[in-house]
Design an enzyme around this catalytic site. Sequence first.
Site, mmCIF file in Angstrom:
data_model
loop_
_atom_site.group_PDB
_atom_site.id
_atom_site.type_symbol
_atom_site.label_atom_id
_atom_site.label_comp_id
_atom_site.label_asym_id
_atom_site.label_seq_id
_atom_site.Cartn_x
_atom_site.Cartn_y
_atom_site.Cartn_z
ATOM 1 N N ASP A 16 0.820 -1.217 0.000
ATOM 2 C CA ASP A 16 0.000 0.000 0.000
ATOM 3 C C ASP A 16 0.859 1.274 0.000
ATOM 4 O OD1 ASP A 16 -2.056 -1.609 2.489
ATOM 5 O OD2 ASP A 16 -2.205 -1.700 0.308
ATOM 6 N N GLU A 198 -11.091 0.972 -4.172
ATOM 7 C CA GLU A 198 -10.436 1.490 -2.957
ATOM 8 C C GLU A 198 -9.155 2.208 -3.370
ATOM 9 O OE1 GLU A 198 -10.265 -2.268 -1.038
ATOM 10 O OE2 GLU A 198 -8.761 -3.046 -2.401
#
Length: 499
Positions: A16, A198
């Site tokens: 991430d 997302e």
Amino acid sequence: MSTSFGEPVLPGFRPDPSVCRVGADYYLVTSSFEWFPGLPVFHSRDLVNWRRVGSALDRPSQLDLTGCGPSRGLFAPTIRHHDGVFHLVCTLMDGPGHFVVTATDPAGPWSEPCRLEGEGFDPSLFFDDGPGEGDGPGEGDGPGEGDGRAWFTAARVLDEAAGRTEIWMREYLPRERRLTGPEYVLWSGSRPGARWVEAPHLYRVDGGYLLLTAEGGTEADHSVVAARAGHVTGPYEGVPGNPVLPPATGPVTCTGHADLVRTPDGDWRTVLLGVRPGSAIGRETFLAAVTWRDGRPVFSPVGHTSPRHRLHDDFAVLSADWNALGTPRAPFWTTGDGLRLRLRPERLGERSVPSLLVRPQEQPDCDASTELHFTPAAPGEEAGLAVVLDDDAHLLLLRTAEGLVLRRGPEVLARAAPSPGPVRLGVRVRGFAHTFAHAAPDGAWQDLATVEASFLTPLFTSVQVGVYATSHGRPSTNRALFPWFDLAYPPPPEPSVRR
Ligand code: 6LW
């Protein structure tokens, strides 16, 4: 077409990624889940060679991971810079939710977290400053003035079972570090039935607004999609030909969760996560170049080689790359003449904060070893080498009152009876094959057992290696001394010659 992303630029437990630029300096953060310190911060001048400069959450007051289970805790962060201040937003799942921390120096100290209301995960910030020396793609990258406002976006779940999510936005007041104004729903994916939309990020591109998100979930269907709008609050229309980065078909899988950044020369790059299958390493940070075609980003490989750093740590100090499981209320270690771990009642597998210090394994193959000076003083006292995915999945080679024991959780896999006194403990990792061995300090290595460790396959985190000690629920004043820890990476196998 598969885009080969080559080697990760940040190998090992680095999922991430989010990046920003200030002048010639790039700063990058990754998620850290149930591990402390939280949110590692890295610096680079070329997006390829990175150096850890610290952690955004390195004080117990900033991060309470009590009771945090595997792959929970701190999900994806975003780092941005504005008016001399770094703003880092993230989400403590199963806890207070979204928060922002700020700093003038990304090496720290960072502020105490300031809670930001709103549901979901994967928060991001966008400073709509228009042209100028930007620190990131949202600033100074095209004609047309921004209005100087700042925006907070995040993903939230609409239907967990179906993986349906949406991206929402509210204005962010940087000086007050709070959200204000109405909520806008920007996007719910590139097509009907889109799943796990997302990792939203907003950018100014060619005078308009570009919304980049992940779609498909962080496994094999992971992809990147894009949408454009004339006004920051929308409406956003998917660009032609979504996904702009289709699910990976090359040697690096699960690619997605991208964040764009502009170089000082005005070129575009992206960092994103990817997986090299066949080991317990999980999601790492990769780099790609970005060009634009009909308003849509086009990803392409950036040729680079990533050095494989050998580590020999004699623990003069405890470097920031050593992680504890959960938030230590006080150090259970001392350094200076090696690393000494206090034996405490806490142990792995009980959602506590055990005397465990581990660091990311950075390559699918590695050789980890340490020397242990430890004499059990009571039943249940043990210490040694640890290969850990999380509180539930780990392999331990420990000196106990009954000699050396190799354990997977409570299961004893092998035993050995080395002579008393200092002993060297080691593991040769080749993909999922873990061969454990021991040796007298000046003796030859003796293999103990080889374990097939595909049970260490990660969900969101990655395997780590290090040292562990426990007194199994009893008080103890005993300590385990590790004078050094060595982590070496054999050269990658020669690519098979294509016939
Ligand atoms: C991250 C989100 C995700 O916040 O997993 O599957 C979460 N996608 O983008 C943890 O990495």
